[in-house]
Design a protein around this motif. Structure first.
Motif, PDB file in Angstrom:
ATOM      1  N   MET A  19      11.105 -21.558  71.166  1.00 54.05           N
ATOM      2  CA  MET A  19      11.895 -22.582  71.821  1.00 54.05           C
ATOM      3  C   MET A  19      11.487 -23.997  71.391  1.00 54.05           C
ATOM      4  SD  MET A  19      12.006 -21.014  75.682  1.00 54.05           S
ATOM      5  CE  MET A  19      13.037 -22.337  76.258  1.00 54.05           C
ATOM      6  N   ARG A  20      10.378 -24.079  70.678  1.00 55.10           N
ATOM      7  CA  ARG A  20       9.903 -25.417  70.279  1.00 55.10           C
ATOM      8  C   ARG A  20      10.822 -25.967  69.176  1.00 55.10           C
ATOM      9  NH1 ARG A  20       3.912 -25.392  68.423  1.00 55.10           N
ATOM     10  NH2 ARG A  20       3.763 -24.512  70.551  1.00 55.10           N
ATOM     11  N   PRO A  21      11.346 -27.196  69.354  1.00 52.57           N
ATOM     12  CA  PRO A  21      12.227 -27.777  68.316  1.00 52.57           C
ATOM     13  C   PRO A  21      11.425 -28.139  67.057  1.00 52.57           C
ATOM     14  CG  PRO A  21      11.769 -29.395  70.020  1.00 52.57           C
ATOM     15  CD  PRO A  21      11.154 -28.110  70.512  1.00 52.57           C
ATOM     16  N   LYS A  22      12.118 -28.042  65.969  1.00 53.83           N
ATOM     17  CA  LYS A  22      11.470 -28.374  64.694  1.00 53.83           C
ATOM     18  C   LYS A  22      11.349 -29.894  64.544  1.00 53.83           C
ATOM     19  CE  LYS A  22      13.103 -24.265  62.260  1.00 53.83           C
ATOM     20  NZ  LYS A  22      13.834 -23.764  61.065  1.00 53.83           N
ATOM     21  N   PRO A  23      10.216 -30.365  64.029  1.00 46.71           N
ATOM     22  CA  PRO A  23      10.064 -31.823  63.843  1.00 46.71           C
ATOM     23  C   PRO A  23      10.994 -32.323  62.725  1.00 46.71           C
ATOM     24  CG  PRO A  23       8.229 -30.690  62.829  1.00 46.71           C
ATOM     25  CD  PRO A  23       9.028 -29.626  63.570  1.00 46.71           C
ATOM     26  N   PRO A  24      11.335 -33.555  62.786  1.00 45.76           N
ATOM     27  CA  PRO A  24      12.188 -34.114  61.710  1.00 45.76           C
ATOM     28  C   PRO A  24      11.454 -34.079  60.371  1.00 45.76           C
ATOM     29  CG  PRO A  24      11.344 -35.881  63.103  1.00 45.76           C
ATOM     30  CD  PRO A  24      10.977 -34.593  63.799  1.00 45.76           C
ATOM     31  N   PRO A  25      12.204 -33.913  59.314  1.00 42.56           N
ATOM     32  CA  PRO A  25      11.545 -33.865  57.983  1.00 42.56           C
ATOM     33  C   PRO A  25      10.838 -35.199  57.683  1.00 42.56           C
ATOM     34  CG  PRO A  25      13.914 -34.128  57.731  1.00 42.56           C
ATOM     35  CD  PRO A  25      13.675 -33.867  59.185  1.00 42.56           C
ATOM     36  N   PRO A  26       9.691 -35.132  57.032  1.00 49.44           N
ATOM     37  CA  PRO A  26       8.969 -36.393  56.719  1.00 49.44           C
ATOM     38  C   PRO A  26       9.745 -37.241  55.698  1.00 49.44           C
ATOM     39  CG  PRO A  26       7.961 -34.552  55.589  1.00 49.44           C
ATOM     40  CD  PRO A  26       8.995 -33.958  56.494  1.00 49.44           C
ATOM     41  N   GLU A  27       9.523 -38.512  55.785  1.00 49.81           N
ATOM     42  CA  GLU A  27      10.180 -39.417  54.844  1.00 49.81           C
ATOM     43  C   GLU A  27       9.624 -39.181  53.442  1.00 49.81           C
ATOM     44  OE1 GLU A  27       9.688 -43.385  56.103  1.00 49.81           O
ATOM     45  OE2 GLU A  27      10.857 -43.120  57.978  1.00 49.81           O
ATOM     46  N   PRO A  28      10.483 -39.262  52.451  1.00 53.05           N
ATOM     47  CA  PRO A  28      10.004 -39.022  51.090  1.00 53.05           C
ATOM     48  C   PRO A  28       8.986 -40.101  50.663  1.00 53.05           C
ATOM     49  CG  PRO A  28      12.232 -39.911  51.065  1.00 53.05           C
ATOM     50  CD  PRO A  28      11.923 -39.587  52.497  1.00 53.05           C
ATOM     51  N   VAL A  29       7.966 -39.653  49.993  1.00 56.29           N
ATOM     52  CA  VAL A  29       6.903 -40.546  49.502  1.00 56.29           C
ATOM     53  C   VAL A  29       7.181 -40.879  48.037  1.00 56.29           C
ATOM     54  CG1 VAL A  29       4.429 -40.822  49.123  1.00 56.29           C
ATOM     55  CG2 VAL A  29       5.264 -39.543  51.117  1.00 56.29           C
ATOM     56  N   PHE A  30       7.290 -42.147  47.762  1.00 56.67           N
ATOM     57  CA  PHE A  30       7.544 -42.601  46.390  1.00 56.67           C
ATOM     58  C   PHE A  30       6.210 -42.899  45.705  1.00 56.67           C
ATOM     59  CE2 PHE A  30      11.367 -43.649  48.774  1.00 56.67           C
ATOM     60  CZ  PHE A  30      12.351 -43.131  47.962  1.00 56.67           C
ATOM     61  N   ILE A  31       5.955 -42.255  44.597  1.00 52.18           N
ATOM     62  CA  ILE A  31       4.727 -42.439  43.831  1.00 52.18           C
ATOM     63  C   ILE A  31       5.028 -43.431  42.703  1.00 52.18           C
ATOM     64  CG2 ILE A  31       2.960 -41.335  42.430  1.00 52.18           C
ATOM     65  CD1 ILE A  31       3.535 -38.751  43.949  1.00 52.18           C
ATOM     66  N   ALA A  32       4.294 -44.546  42.681  1.00 44.30           N
ATOM     67  CA  ALA A  32       4.503 -45.581  41.661  1.00 44.30           C
ATOM     68  C   ALA A  32       3.898 -45.127  40.337  1.00 44.30           C
ATOM     69  CB  ALA A  32       3.883 -46.900  42.100  1.00 44.30           C
ATOM     70  N   LEU A  33       4.765 -44.793  39.402  1.00 47.09           N
ATOM     71  CA  LEU A  33       4.306 -44.387  38.083  1.00 47.09           C
ATOM     72  C   LEU A  33       4.049 -45.620  37.229  1.00 47.09           C
ATOM     73  CD1 LEU A  33       6.786 -41.449  37.409  1.00 47.09           C
ATOM     74  CD2 LEU A  33       4.441 -41.291  38.243  1.00 47.09           C
ATOM     75  N   PRO A  34       3.072 -45.592  36.312  1.00 45.56           N
ATOM     76  CA  PRO A  34       2.812 -46.755  35.439  1.00 45.56           C
ATOM     77  C   PRO A  34       4.004 -47.024  34.518  1.00 45.56           C
ATOM     78  CG  PRO A  34       1.549 -44.849  34.723  1.00 45.56           C
ATOM     79  CD  PRO A  34       2.154 -44.474  36.041  1.00 45.56           C
ATOM     80  N   THR A  35       4.435 -48.306  34.496  1.00 48.37           N
ATOM     81  CA  THR A  35       5.580 -48.670  33.654  1.00 48.37           C
ATOM     82  C   THR A  35       5.139 -48.832  32.205  1.00 48.37           C
ATOM     83  OG1 THR A  35       5.192 -50.996  34.144  1.00 48.37           O
ATOM     84  CG2 THR A  35       6.743 -49.832  35.558  1.00 48.37           C
ATOM     85  N   SER A  36       6.007 -48.455  31.310  1.00 51.85           N
ATOM     86  CA  SER A  36       5.718 -48.588  29.883  1.00 51.85           C
ATOM     87  C   SER A  36       5.900 -50.040  29.443  1.00 51.85           C
ATOM     88  CB  SER A  36       6.630 -47.671  29.077  1.00 51.85           C
ATOM     89  OG  SER A  36       7.994 -48.042  29.263  1.00 51.85           O
TER      90      SER A  36
END
Length: 513
Positions: free
Chosen positions: A55-72
């Motif tokens: 009966m326990r409701p499912k938690p909302p999905p976590p916010e997407p985490v953006f990983i800063a990749l090194p720019t060329s």
């Protein structure tokens, strides 16, 4: 219906619209609030252990985490370009201009420059160089033109000039003796030269003889001038200067005008010869203090060249004014002469030879020979100007352009590749031309070290008793042009008048017979 009734009806008609908009805003706010409250409640209930798992409701999905990749590097450049569009456009334009000019100069330098020859290999084209053989510029240009296949005639006014021309040890560099001070003799010399051009000449015995064609007359006046305040230059020095540096080149061109305006040979399709006039352009462009001789003579020669161009243009005879900058003439100046020039430079601060870069003197001894008043008024500015980085027609620390640039420019004018009436060549020629046209003269003088003189000596009565004449003991005027002493006077037309306490000296005309 009255106006008040119409206004009331307008208010009633706007109520449904406003009510609809307000109700929509309230509904949106309530929906957002309810949705946010439901998310908070769902998240809170999902963490309670007392609620069964089913009966326990499912938690909302976590916010997407953006990983800063090194720019060329490419992406960094893109980001910088997008943020600096105007600067990027300027850089692209400048780079394009530099690459284009580099390509043109490289292509220009690789151009094959050879004079036209006969099928038998004989030389067909003649160039006349009207300049003193003692000038390094005359020697270098004559040797280069001879190497490119021309027959070069050097105008000589004396036996010494003929000997210098013969000492070049080139069979196709020949002296052309013309005494311009004697018009009948000069005319006879021109007639003999014209007859020589009209005759047929064979390169070797038994080969086919051909007519010669005069391609150009190159006028190279003297390039050495004295530097000194106008007040310290004797009038006789001005007269000598105008005779040797101005009148002699004009008379030389005047002697050749009958030959230039006549069509030699049998073919009417022959192109007329070209006239090239050389003048230094750095000093005459900015007219700095203490350079009156060079500025006056070069400006007069420039005006004479413009008039000559206008007179010969209807005859289809092109005249090109070669405005010269600074060149490296060390290869055409003997070592002994360079040593002597350096020695004179240490003694006389105004000596200058174009093309030789010498350090400014540590002490200007020349100013010590001036009258006390002239030294007081002009001395400091003269020393500052003589030791500045842009004085005496030179750029301090730079050797000058190679002579190859001048040789290529002269050949391109002769063969018709360059048709401009004015050609600037040499280090500083174009830059000083721009400065002379657009930069204020006061700023140029300030850059050359000229400063305001606050204390000027007062005028005092003169006494002619016991005044030494020019050239006598106790009176000496040293000029600095070309390393020569132009000031030791023997003429009695002018006498020097020392003032009291030696604080002033002027020139005045003497009426004594």
């Amino acid at each position: 219906m009255s106006a008040d009734d119409q206004a009331f009806l307008d208010v009633l008609s706007s109520i449904p619209t406003d009510l609809k908009r307000y109700s929509a805003d309230v509904a949106d706010y309530i929906d957002k609030s309810v949705e946010k409250a439901s998310e908070v409640l769902r998240e809170t209930l999902s963490k309670q252990p007392w609620i069964p798992e089913s009966m326990r409701p499912k938690p909302p999905p976590p916010e997407p985490v953006f990983i800063a990749l090194p720019t060329s590097a490419y992406e960094k450049v893109q980001i910088w370009v997008s943020g600096h569009k105007i600067l990027t456009g300027a850089i692209v334009l400048t780079t394009g201009v530099v690459l284009y000019r580099t390509y043109k100069s490289t292509k220009h330098a690789r151009k094959t420059r050879k004079a036209k020859r006969a099928r038998s290999g004989g030389r067909l084209e003649v160039v006349v160089v009207a300049g003193s053989p003692s000038l390094p510029l005359t020697r270098s240009l004559s040797l280069d033109l001879e190497r490119k296949g021309f027959i070069v005639f050097v105008v000589c006014n004396s036996i010494e000039d003929e000997m210098m021309t013969q000492n070049m040890a080139r069979p196709d560099i020949r002296p052309l003796t013309i005494d311009i001070t004697d018009p009948p003799s000069a005319g006879a010399s021109i007639e003999r030269f014209a007859s020589y051009l009209q005759d047929r000449h064979a390169p070797v015995p038994g080969a086919k003889a051909n007519h010669l064609t005069m391609k150009a007359v190159i006028l190279i006046p003297s390039l050495n001038y004295q530097t000194s305040p106008i007040a310290t230059i004797p009038p006789s020095s001005f007269a000598d200067l105008f005779n040797t540096h101005l009148l002699q080149p004009i008379l030389t061109i005047q002697s050749f005008l009958p030959l230039l305006t006549a069509r030699l040979g049998t073919s009417a399709e022959k192109t007329p010869p070209k006239v090239l006039v050389f003048t230094p352009s750095i000093i005459s462009s900015i007219n700095p203090p203490f350079h009156a001789p060079e500025a006056t003579v070069c400006s007069a020669l420039s005006a004479f060249t413009e008039v000559l161009t206008a007179e010969l243009r209807p005859l289809s005879i092109p005249v090109t004014h070669m405005q010269l900058g600074t060149f490296d003439l060390a290869g055409f100046t003997p070592e002994k002469e360079r040593g002597a020039s350096s020695e004179k430079r240490n003694v006389s601060g105004g000596y200058h030879q174009p093309g030789l870069i010498m350090a400014p003197p540590s002490e200007h001894v020349e100013t010590l020979t001036w009258p006390e008043s002239a030294r007081h008024v002009y001395g400091r500015n003269y020393v500052n100007q003589s030791s500045s980085a842009i004085s005496a027609g030179r750029i301090k620390g730079l050797r000058g352009s190679p002579l190859r640039d001048l040789h290529n420019a002269v050949f391109d004018v002769i063969d018709g590749s360059k048709t401009s009436p004015v050609v600037r060549v040499g280090l500083g020629a174009s830059v000083y031309g721009f400065v002379g046209r657009w930069v204020p003269r006061t700023l140029v003088s300030y850059m050359m070290g000229i400063r305001q003189v606050d204390e000027v000596p007062s005028w005092s009565a003169s006494s002619a008793h016991g005044s030494p004449r020019p050239g006598s003991a106790g009176s000496q005027y040293v000029g600095s042009g070309g390393g020569s002493d132009l000031g030791v006077e023997t003429s009695q037309d002018f006498v020097s008048i020392p003032m009291e306490h030696g604080d002033s000296q002027v020139w005045r005309e003497s009426f004594v017979g």
